[in-house]
Design an enzyme around this catalytic site. Structure first.
Site, PDB file in Angstrom:
ATOM      1  N   LYS A 195     -11.487   3.805  11.564  1.00 15.91           N
ATOM      2  CA  LYS A 195     -11.078   2.400  11.400  1.00 15.91           C
ATOM      3  C   LYS A 195     -10.261   1.895  12.593  1.00 15.91           C
ATOM      4  O   LYS A 195      -9.772   0.775  12.591  1.00 15.91           O
ATOM      5  CB  LYS A 195     -10.217   2.258  10.119  1.00 15.91           C
ATOM      6  CG  LYS A 195     -11.003   2.368   8.833  1.00 15.91           C
ATOM      7  CD  LYS A 195     -10.129   2.531   7.600  1.00 15.91           C
ATOM      8  CE  LYS A 195      -9.035   1.575   7.433  1.00 15.91           C
ATOM      9  NZ  LYS A 195      -8.320   1.749   6.145  1.00 15.91           N
ATOM     10  N   LYS A 200      -7.297   2.748  13.302  1.00 15.70           N
ATOM     11  CA  LYS A 200      -5.945   2.488  12.800  1.00 15.70           C
ATOM     12  C   LYS A 200      -5.132   3.762  12.976  1.00 15.70           C
ATOM     13  O   LYS A 200      -5.566   4.840  12.570  1.00 15.70           O
ATOM     14  CB  LYS A 200      -5.991   2.115  11.307  1.00 15.70           C
ATOM     15  CG  LYS A 200      -6.058   0.638  11.042  1.00 15.70           C
ATOM     16  CD  LYS A 200      -5.644   0.342   9.595  1.00 15.70           C
ATOM     17  CE  LYS A 200      -5.165  -1.076   9.478  1.00 15.70           C
ATOM     18  NZ  LYS A 200      -4.739  -1.425   8.115  1.00 15.70           N
TER      19      LYS A 200
END
Ligand code: C2G
Length: 127
Positions: A44, A46
């Site tokens: 992601k 992240k």
């Protein structure tokens, strides 16, 4: 028993997350939260401050949360809905429309995102 599920990283837990979890739980009787694993966060793009284990520990301590499971890839949602006998899938409306394919399996609800707070804002404000 009406079962609800939601997904997220939930890093640096803040009141926007809590308001999401509170509203998600209010839609049913049992809330499952699928937390992104550290490996999935990399997919992601992240970078979570807290590890999966610590984010899981924190989420399990929240009164609205009944069960925490790992989210390890994008494609697990249909199976999760089936495996956990989910009635309602909930996400913040920053994801509006992204998970409409789940409508064949359960109710899909996008809740208004809480303005004024985010994990990235916390990081920016702390410098
Ligand atoms: N959220 C919110 N208000 C905020 C911040 C977050 O309502 N101010 C909601 C998001 O919309 C999401 C949930 O809280 O529904 C978790 O947010 P994140 O941890 O940022 O989740 P995200 O990285 O978007 O992961 O497969 C779905 C993904 O795993 C979602």
């Amino acid at each position: 028993m009406k079962k609800v599920i939601t997904y997220g990283t939930f890093d640096l837990l803040h009141w926007g997350h809590i308001k999401l979890l509170e509203r998600a739980k209010s839609l049913g009787d049992y809330l499952v939260v699928a937390i992104s694993t550290d490996e999935f966060n990399r997919i992601k793009h992240k970078e979570a401050y807290h590890s999966f284990e610590h984010r899981k520990l924190i989420l399990e301590a929240i009164r609205y949360v009944d069960e925490v499971i790992p989210e390890s890839h994008w494609e697990q949602k249909i199976q999760d809905v089936k495996d956990h006998d989910i009635d309602i899938f909930v996400m913040g409306d920053d994801w509006k429309g992204e998970f409409d394919f789940l409508k064949d399996y359960c109710e899909v609800v996008y809740l208004p995102r809480t303005n004024g707070i985010s994990t990235s804002k916390i990081k920016d404000d702390l410098g």
